[in-house]
Design an enzyme around this catalytic site. Structure first.
Site, PDB file in Angstrom:
ATOM      1  CG  ASP A 431      -1.829   1.146   1.328  1.00 34.66           C
ATOM      2  OD1 ASP A 431      -2.706   1.253   0.460  1.00 34.66           O
ATOM      3  OD2 ASP A 431      -1.682   1.959   2.262  1.00 34.66           O
ATOM      4  CD  GLU A 484      -2.452   2.376  -3.379  1.00 30.46           C
ATOM      5  OE1 GLU A 484      -3.424   3.136  -3.518  1.00 30.46           O
ATOM      6  OE2 GLU A 484      -1.971   2.097  -2.267  1.00 30.46           O
TER       7      GLU A 484
END
Length: 754
Positions: A431, A484
């Site tokens: 993330d 990401e």
């Protein structure tokens, strides 16, 4: 004089023990040979009487120099195990002596590897471990806290009183203590006294199980006590690269996929009902599902939809449901909200039985400030930077790991290996990678510090990500490591030996934003934005991209996917079907968030489950049917995935028909004469005889039409396919004369004959 000095020293040590300021309790406690005789010293706060019990003899221990320090003089070497008999307030109990176990748990090699950041199995040493020492079962505790003045084990075993069980400080800032009186299921914390005299109660950073929030203690738990039956899956996974296979991911949040009535309690294997996990913000009368219930309900659902993988938003232990799991405090523990670690292992095991891979969201970029967590762990900035300009995300209220510290990197890299090894996961999605790569991420001028070269790159974070990916693929060559990363940082998916970050997939954030911006436009105006729907191909081969429509796009007022679409309900459904079909035919692996597969209407809310009642309505059934069939088609047609990262696999036929908002292209496998022709019409206008150039003559079977009646469309199409005609268009000598339904994507497959 010597006796006076000895007495003063003992009294001083005892006072330090009482004040929790002793980092070397073994120096005074346990068996010692002193003045030609053996003595055993025992520290027992609030004890009235203490006796030392051997197999054949009992010796009374006398209070010396301090009312809680007891000493027994022995006539012989206390080689055998002994027990301590303690009387407090008229109550007597017996226990083994924690300070009779003097052997170091963390050996020299372990310490060396940890100090240089290369102990990939450090969880097998750090934390709480059920072991047997001198034929006595108990728990070995081990923690890294180099700046602490003293550390004690606290828990139910000692009424959470840190004076009872001080730990021994070893080399390298390691603290250890064997607790023969503790067992599986016991709750504990570390009571850490800082050099300034402050006391912090910390959960175990390496704990394998933690209490259910709002409690935050750690729980002693066995590690290797699960029988896996997925050897064939793991062997097949690691035998070749996964990125050259079809990957279609169902991203989801375990706590908001489906809720159950509180009247229907989960029944344990022993027949007893499990009390629901408290969650005040859920709808009244509902509860979270357990891992076993998710195993029973979720896995068949995902299998029926045809997805190849499930991606779980973070399930590492976290105190606040509203963080969605992205503010982790228990890095080595699956959250207790849904059950036990072994129940989660069974979830993964069952996924593999059903041919489904498991991807976890992993959050090494930051951590919360909760008092029981990593923040200011030993009274100093141990895991984080001390300077908030490089150590804090003020917008998120979280702290940033100090990647320059070897032991911190080791904590994270080993955690990555841990989830693959101990829970058999198949991939991670890291993330917020951009927040790690840039020192000035979300920071105004003056609130960040340039690197040693004067730039904004976080060099230490780059090296950490490279190390993490290198170690991951070294241990698990078939793993997925997905970034990401929302910027144009180069070489995200290139190998580390080429200077890349080492991921093997990257979310294509540019494609996602372009697509959503495009589809939110009234179809009449799309003619002025054709570039939005075609631009992604210009950079498609710079990275190994995954196309993702994620949870971030359906929260905070952004609307769920269906309600992003313009027009009346029919157009919303048709646009949604067209977008999903274009996504499945565009190069790149696939990820969609739960609810998109049937046209969820409400924004995602972590406190609510999905709107399953919508499946009573045909248009929503139609979208689900579309996703089912897209996944089946995707897996059965290698042209849709085999050359995702090779320009050979994609070729425009025509991307310039702006006035009609129509695009056409081919997807190709390797050296075969079969390919797919995809034609998309992104307006509500129907075309009855739209010509599309094709390379060769022959019959082109219509194998998919997003406007089909099964999907809730108008069922306009091409009667199963079209024979190519001799017509010069789009630089080809042959063409298909097609009917293009409104707001649709059609897929044709070349065949040598009808």
């Amino acid at each position: 004089m010597i006796e006076t000095i000895q007495a003063d020293w003992i009294q001083s040590e005892a006072i330090n023990l009482e004040n929790c300021c002793n980092d070397n309790p073994l120096k005074i406690l346990g068996p010692h040979f002193y003045e030609e005789q053996w003595v055993i010293r025992v520290w027992m706060p609030e004890a009235d009487e203490v006796k030392i019990n051997f197999k054949n003899n009992t010796y009374k221990a006398e209070s010396i120099n301090h009312k809680w320090l007891f000493e027994a003089i022995l006539p012989e070497n206390p080689e055998s195990n002994y027990e301590i008999n303690i009387s407090r307030g008229g109550i007597t109990h017996t226990q083994h002596d924690p300070w009779s176990y003097i052997e170091e748990w963390m050996g020299e090699v372990d310490r060396h590897l940890f100090a240089e950041g290369n102990h990939h199995h450090i969880w097998e040493k750090m934390g709480a471990h059920l072991i047997e020492e001198k034929n006595q079962k108990g728990v070995m505790f081990c923690i890294w806290a180099p700046n602490a003045k003293s550390i004690s084990i606290i828990g139910d075993i000692n009424s959470w009183d840190g004076r009872h069980h001080p730990m021994q400080k070893r080399l390298g800032g390691i603290w250890e203590l064997f607790m023969p009186t503790m067992e599986e299921g016991d709750t504990y914390k570390y009571e850490i006294r800082t050099q300034q005299g402050h006391i912090y109660e910390k959960a175990d950073p390496y704990g394998f199980l933690h209490e259910i929030r709002p409690q935050n203690g750690s729980i002693v738990s066995k590690l290797k006590n699960f029988n896996w039956n997925d050897n064939a899956w793991i062997t097949n996974r690691d035998s070749s690269s996964q990125i050259n296979k079809p990957i279609s991911v169902y991203e989801m949040h375990l706590g908001s996929w489906l809720h159950e009535s509180t009247d229907n309690k989960y029944i344990e294997d022993n027949g007893n009902p499990r009390n629901p996990v408290p969650a005040a913000d859920l709808k009244p009368g509902t509860r979270l599902l357990t891992y076993p219930e998710l195993t029973e309900k979720l896995i068949p659902y995902v299998k029926d939809r045809g997805f190849t993988h499930i991606e779980l938003m973070p399930i590492s232990e976290h105190p606040f449901d509203g963080s969605w799991g992205y503010q982790v405090t228990g890095w080595y523990a699956p959250t207790s909200r849904f059950g036990t670690p072994n129940e989660f292992r069974e979830f993964v095991n069952k996924c593999h039985e059903e041919g489904i891979g498991v991807i976890l969201d992993w959050v090494p970029g930051h951590f919360p400030k909760d008092k029981h967590g990593l923040a200011f762990f030993d009274g100093c900035h141990l895991y984080e930077h001390g300077d908030s300009r490089i150590g804090e995300h003020k917008e998120w209220g979280t702290l940033i790991f100090n990647y320059s510290r070897n032991e911190v990197r080791n904590f994270l890299v080993a955690n990555l290996v841990y989830w693959f090894e101990e829970f058999h996961i198949d991939g991670i999605r890291v993330d917020a990678v951009a927040s790690m790569l840039y020192r000035d991420y979300l920071r105004p001028d003056g609130e960040w510090i340039p690197n040693e070269n004067g730039g904004n790159e976080n060099i230490e974070a780059v090296k950490f990500l490279q190390q993490a990916n290198h170690v991951l693929f070294q241990h698990f060559p078939g793993a997925l490591s997905i970034a990401e990363e929302s910027t144009t940082w180069p070489m995200v998916t290139k190998p580390t030996d080429m200077g890349g970050l080492g991921f093997n997939l990257k979310w294509n954030m540019g494609w996602m934003h372009d697509m959503l911006d495009y589809f939110e436009i009234d179809p009449w105006f799309r003619q002025f934005h054709q570039n939005s729907v075609t631009f992604s191909i210009t950079y498609n081969y710079t990275e190994n991209f995954m196309l993702a429509l994620s949870h971030d796009e359906v929260v905070h007022g952004k609307s769920h996917l269906l309600h992003k679409m313009p027009g009346d309900d029919w157009k919303k459904y048709a646009n949604t079907r067209a977008l999903l079909t274009y996504m499945w035919t565009h190069p790149g692996k696939k990820t969609i968030f739960m609810g998109m597969e049937f046209g969820q209407r409400q924004e995602w809310n972590v406190w609510d489950d999905l709107q399953w009642d919508l499946l009573e309505f045909e248009p929503h059934k139609g979208i689900r049917n579309l996703v089912d069939d897209l996944n089946a088609l995707y897996k059965n047609e290698p042209a849709l995935w085999k050359n995702d990262f090779d320009p050979y696999g994609f070729q425009w036929i025509d991307c310039n028909d702006k006035s009609n908002s129509v695009i056409s292209f081919m997807r190709r496998e390797n050296d075969t004469n079969e390919w797919l022709v995809i034609v998309a019409n992104f307006t509500p206008n129907t075309h009855d005889s739209y010509k599309v150039g094709v390379p060769v003559e022959g019959f082109y079977k219509e194998i998919f039409n997003s406007d089909g009646s099964r999907y809730g469309g108008s069922n306009k199409g091409n009667m199963g396919g079209k024979e190519a005609i001799n017509y010069n268009i789009h630089d080809y000598q042959n063409a298909l004369e097609l009917a293009l339904p409104p707001l649709s994507v059609s897929i044709f497959k070349h065949q040598s004959k009808k």
